[in-house]
Design a protein around this motif. Structure first.
Motif, PDB file in Angstrom:
ATOM      1  N   VAL A  26       0.599   9.609 -29.544  1.00 48.27           N
ATOM      2  CA  VAL A  26      -1.036  10.201 -29.222  1.00 48.27           C
ATOM      3  C   VAL A  26      -1.279   9.087 -28.713  1.00 48.27           C
ATOM      4  O   VAL A  26      -1.620   7.493 -29.202  1.00 48.27           O
ATOM      5  CB  VAL A  26      -1.999  10.589 -30.060  1.00 48.27           C
ATOM      6  CG1 VAL A  26      -3.332  10.892 -29.795  1.00 48.27           C
ATOM      7  CG2 VAL A  26      -1.630  12.192 -30.336  1.00 48.27           C
ATOM      8  N   GLU A  27      -1.987   8.841 -27.194  1.00 45.89           N
ATOM      9  CA  GLU A  27      -2.848   7.607 -26.257  1.00 45.89           C
ATOM     10  C   GLU A  27      -4.239   7.786 -27.552  1.00 45.89           C
ATOM     11  O   GLU A  27      -5.138   8.659 -27.356  1.00 45.89           O
ATOM     12  CB  GLU A  27      -2.823   7.890 -25.323  1.00 45.89           C
ATOM     13  CG  GLU A  27      -3.354   6.207 -24.094  1.00 45.89           C
ATOM     14  CD  GLU A  27      -3.253   7.022 -22.759  1.00 45.89           C
ATOM     15  OE1 GLU A  27      -4.490   7.176 -21.917  1.00 45.89           O
ATOM     16  OE2 GLU A  27      -2.226   7.161 -22.678  1.00 45.89           O
ATOM     17  N   GLY A  28      -4.408   6.642 -27.213  1.00 44.54           N
ATOM     18  CA  GLY A  28      -6.188   6.637 -26.948  1.00 44.54           C
ATOM     19  C   GLY A  28      -6.228   4.814 -28.008  1.00 44.54           C
ATOM     20  O   GLY A  28      -5.266   3.426 -28.450  1.00 44.54           O
ATOM     21  N   THR A  29      -7.920   5.147 -28.619  1.00 44.71           N
ATOM     22  CA  THR A  29      -8.256   3.672 -29.108  1.00 44.71           C
ATOM     23  C   THR A  29      -8.645   3.983 -31.007  1.00 44.71           C
ATOM     24  O   THR A  29      -8.839   5.103 -31.302  1.00 44.71           O
ATOM     25  CB  THR A  29      -9.660   3.178 -28.526  1.00 44.71           C
ATOM     26  OG1 THR A  29     -10.045   3.411 -27.835  1.00 44.71           O
ATOM     27  CG2 THR A  29      -8.290   2.489 -27.888  1.00 44.71           C
ATOM     28  N   LEU A  41     -13.704  -3.743 -35.382  1.00 48.21           N
ATOM     29  CA  LEU A  41     -12.379  -3.042 -34.503  1.00 48.21           C
ATOM     30  C   LEU A  41     -12.175  -2.264 -33.701  1.00 48.21           C
ATOM     31  O   LEU A  41     -12.296  -0.997 -33.640  1.00 48.21           O
ATOM     32  CB  LEU A  41     -11.280  -3.247 -35.743  1.00 48.21           C
ATOM     33  CG  LEU A  41     -11.446  -4.083 -37.366  1.00 48.21           C
ATOM     34  CD1 LEU A  41      -9.980  -3.539 -37.741  1.00 48.21           C
ATOM     35  CD2 LEU A  41     -10.692  -6.065 -36.715  1.00 48.21           C
ATOM     36  N   ARG A  42     -10.571  -2.444 -32.618  1.00 46.19           N
ATOM     37  CA  ARG A  42     -10.368  -1.762 -32.300  1.00 46.19           C
ATOM     38  C   ARG A  42      -8.947  -2.061 -31.924  1.00 46.19           C
ATOM     39  O   ARG A  42      -8.322  -2.958 -30.991  1.00 46.19           O
ATOM     40  CB  ARG A  42     -11.231  -1.412 -29.896  1.00 46.19           C
ATOM     41  CG  ARG A  42     -10.672  -1.016 -28.849  1.00 46.19           C
ATOM     42  CD  ARG A  42     -11.400  -0.668 -28.003  1.00 46.19           C
ATOM     43  NE  ARG A  42     -13.028  -0.738 -27.845  1.00 46.19           N
ATOM     44  CZ  ARG A  42     -13.702  -0.632 -27.186  1.00 46.19           C
ATOM     45  NH1 ARG A  42     -13.087  -0.939 -26.186  1.00 46.19           N
ATOM     46  NH2 ARG A  42     -14.964  -0.328 -27.988  1.00 46.19           N
ATOM     47  N   ILE A  43      -8.189  -0.361 -32.075  1.00 51.64           N
ATOM     48  CA  ILE A  43      -7.269  -0.393 -32.515  1.00 51.64           C
ATOM     49  C   ILE A  43      -6.017  -0.043 -30.635  1.00 51.64           C
ATOM     50  O   ILE A  43      -6.768   1.018 -30.657  1.00 51.64           O
ATOM     51  CB  ILE A  43      -6.437  -0.346 -33.500  1.00 51.64           C
ATOM     52  CG1 ILE A  43      -6.551  -0.763 -34.754  1.00 51.64           C
ATOM     53  CG2 ILE A  43      -5.036   0.302 -33.453  1.00 51.64           C
ATOM     54  CD1 ILE A  43      -6.028  -0.540 -36.295  1.00 51.64           C
ATOM     55  N   MET A  44      -5.553  -0.294 -29.970  1.00 48.42           N
ATOM     56  CA  MET A  44      -5.198   0.285 -29.485  1.00 48.42           C
ATOM     57  C   MET A  44      -3.891   0.386 -28.791  1.00 48.42           C
ATOM     58  O   MET A  44      -3.022   0.074 -29.983  1.00 48.42           O
ATOM     59  CB  MET A  44      -5.372  -0.883 -27.862  1.00 48.42           C
ATOM     60  CG  MET A  44      -4.770   0.384 -26.500  1.00 48.42           C
ATOM     61  SD  MET A  44      -3.121   0.267 -26.489  1.00 48.42           S
ATOM     62  CE  MET A  44      -2.907  -2.050 -25.746  1.00 48.42           C
ATOM     63  N   GLN A  45      -3.327   2.328 -28.813  1.00 45.47           N
ATOM     64  CA  GLN A  45      -2.736   2.590 -29.279  1.00 45.47           C
ATOM     65  C   GLN A  45      -1.718   3.419 -27.058  1.00 45.47           C
ATOM     66  O   GLN A  45      -2.291   4.405 -26.850  1.00 45.47           O
ATOM     67  CB  GLN A  45      -2.269   4.048 -30.024  1.00 45.47           C
ATOM     68  CG  GLN A  45      -0.729   4.789 -30.421  1.00 45.47           C
ATOM     69  CD  GLN A  45      -0.741   5.167 -31.603  1.00 45.47           C
ATOM     70  OE1 GLN A  45      -1.474   4.928 -32.718  1.00 45.47           O
ATOM     71  NE2 GLN A  45      -0.458   6.777 -31.409  1.00 45.47           N
TER      72      GLN A  45
END
Length: 551
Positions: free
Chosen positions: A504-507, A260-264
């Protein structure tokens, strides 16, 4: 009791042993504005037991004065119904303090587009708590109806307030946000009992445990003073012991071949829904999602948050093609997106839905889940109100004519490469017992949300804590994608496997924990609450002595 008499009561004793009984007397004998002010203050203190503070003693500091205030309402007025009226007023003031202190952050949403909505901020910050306070008003009155002069009044209080909380979670579409059971539902060990009794069972236990110390200062004998607090302490230790036993030492196993890759993206709310930003937003999403993962392994599933686009994705071939180009062969994107049905004959536009859509590596939408439980006044308004506010030049929060339509029923979402999914959008995840659809049990809870409306306030922390408790209740892992946070993977025991903090920006690149067997709550949660309340009621109405306080 006059102020002079109260002063004398305090000066005739010394030390803590003297001050505490005086405080109990202050609660039971207060009248007029002092009584209502004490109720508001006690309710407000209780909000400190909620996330993100989690200060459990605040529950005691909130509920013990409530018991003393209700003691003072036992012989109020000459009318046989006067004590019930006083109890209801006490409950309203207590609830108003609790909800203002716990929900003040709702005001942040009115400042996102301050030129449009700042005028309505007092209605959200004070008006909603004023309405919600009628539920504890009913709960206090019901408790007073069953009141007894001994320690069983703690059960009367827990019974009345739990019934009120259940009603708050179900009437008028329901709003169980910050139910007092969350005081126990945010600690890893204490929350495990939700697998047996759910949020409302934890709420009943929270009322019992938090209110029990009141009898330490009002019991007539040592046994009367210490039995209820000792039982409450034993109950708290028992809950922690059960949690310690239930949570395994080892980490949960994971589902094979799922990455899984969750993008925020951490987009501010005022930019997120501006159509002028559509290209920049899409580039931002694609850039974040294309970052290399650990060990160079490509994700099988990329997850984007709620309402990700300021346009209709399913009607934008160029954007779908960009998504298809992003994805590796066989992988899929799962994203929040508004969608619109084709208009019916005679209609200018179709119906809009807040949805989760699944897109494959060819840019084809494979499936969709439409939100069932919409946010009143946020995602929809009754048509009469919608017409009225537009007539005076105002509009609702959602930039969609008429707001969203609710789906008819909850559906399990089928996603290639994943087990069956219980999909939830935004605050659908706060409703206990409403996560699963009819049919086969799913293997995970997916929650996409956008809490950017509320900035860096307690709101997003409270939202995440409630979604996390659903995982424990159902024995399902939780996969959560939030625009500004908190995005996370939570295993079926409520353990946070991976997390992206707020703002926070990230994955997140992670695996999927395996499902646990269906919990007792998942199988018979509503039945267990009913049995608990019936037994409690029987203990209150059977063998009532001459001091029975039925009006």
């Amino acid at each position: 009791m006059s102020l002079l008499a109260k002063r004398d009561a305090l000066t005739e004793t010394s030390g803590i042993a003297g001050i505490l009984p005086a405080l109990a007397a202050l609660g039971t004998r207060s009248r007029g504005w002092r009584r209502w002010l004490m109720a508001v203050a006690a309710g407000a203190v209780g909000a400190l037991a909620m996330p993100p503070f989690g200060f459990l003693p605040a529950l005691v500091l909130s509920l013990v004065p409530a018991i003393w205030l209700l003691d003072g309402a036992m012989k109020e007025g000459s009318s046989r119904w006067a004590p019930l009226k006083v109890a209801a007023l006490l409950g309203w003031f207590w609830g108003f303090g609790y909800f203002v202190a716990g929900l003040w952050w709702l005001g942040a949403a009115f400042l996102v587009e301050a030129d449009q909505f700042a005028w309505a901020m007092p209605f959200g910050v004070l008006g909603l708590p004023a309405l919600l306070a009628f539920f504890p008003a009913f709960g206090f009155a019901l408790a007073r109806l069953l009141w007894l002069p001994d320690a069983r009044r703690i059960l009367a209080f827990a019974f009345g307030l739990t019934v009120a909380e259940w009603l708050r979670g179900h009437l008028f579409t329901g709003f169980p946000w910050n139910s007092p059971g969350m005081a126990l539902g945010q600690n890893l060990w204490l929350m495990q009992s939700a697998s047996l009794v759910g949020l409302y069972g934890l709420t009943f236990l929270s009322f019992c445990i938090g209110a029990a110390p009141a009898v330490l200062l009002t019991g007539q004998t040592a046994r009367a003073r210490w039995t209820a607090p000792a039982l409450a302490a034993a109950m708290l230790v028992g809950l922690a012991g059960f949690g310690f036993w239930r949570v395994p030492v080892e980490a949960s196993a994971t589902v094979p071949d799922v990455r899984l890759r969750i993008m925020q993206p951490n987009l501010p709310q005022d930019a997120k829904f501006n159509p002028r930003n559509r290209d920049a937003i899409m580039r931002h999403y694609l850039s974040l999602s294309a970052r290399p993962g650990p060990n160079g392994a490509a994700p099988t599933h990329i997850i984007w948050p709620e309402s990700a686009f300021p346009f209709l994705l399913h009607r934008d071939p160029a954007s779908l093609a960009q998504i298809g180009a992003l994805l590796e062969s066989g992988s899929v994107l799962i994203t929040g997106a508004a969608r619109m049905d084709d208009p019916l004959p005679g209609e200018a536009v179709g119906k809009f839905y807040n949805a989760i859509q699944v897109v494959d590596d060819r840019g084809t939408i494979l499936g969709s889940y439409d939100k069932v439980h919409l946010v009143p006044f946020g995602e929809y308004l009754p048509k009469v109100l919608d017409t009225l506010i537009r007539a005076v030049g105002l509009r609702q929060f959602v930039h969609i004519p008429g707001g969203f339509e609710p789906a008819e029923k909850r559906m399990t979402l089928a996603i290639p490469g994943l087990p069956p999914v219980a999909a939830t959008i935004c605050y659908e995840a706060i409703f206990p017992g409403e996560i699963l659809s009819d049919g086969p049990r799913p293997d995970l809870i997916l929650n996409v949300t956008n809490d950017a409306w509320f900035g860096e306030t307690p709101g997003p922390y409270q939202h995440f804590a409630q979604a996390r408790l659903r995982a424990v209740e159902e024995g399902l892992p939780l996969v959560r994608a939030a625009n500004t946070g908190i995005s996370a993977i939570v295993d079926p025991f409520g353990r946070i496997v991976e997390e992206l903090p707020l703002s926070v920006e990230g994955t997140l690149n992670t695996t999927l924990p395996v499902v646990e067997p269906a919990t007792v709550y998942s199988k018979s949660g509503k039945f267990s609450l009913t049995v608990t309340l019936v037994i409690c009621l029987m203990l209150l109405v059977v063998r009532r002595g001459p001091h029975s306080t039925f009006p």
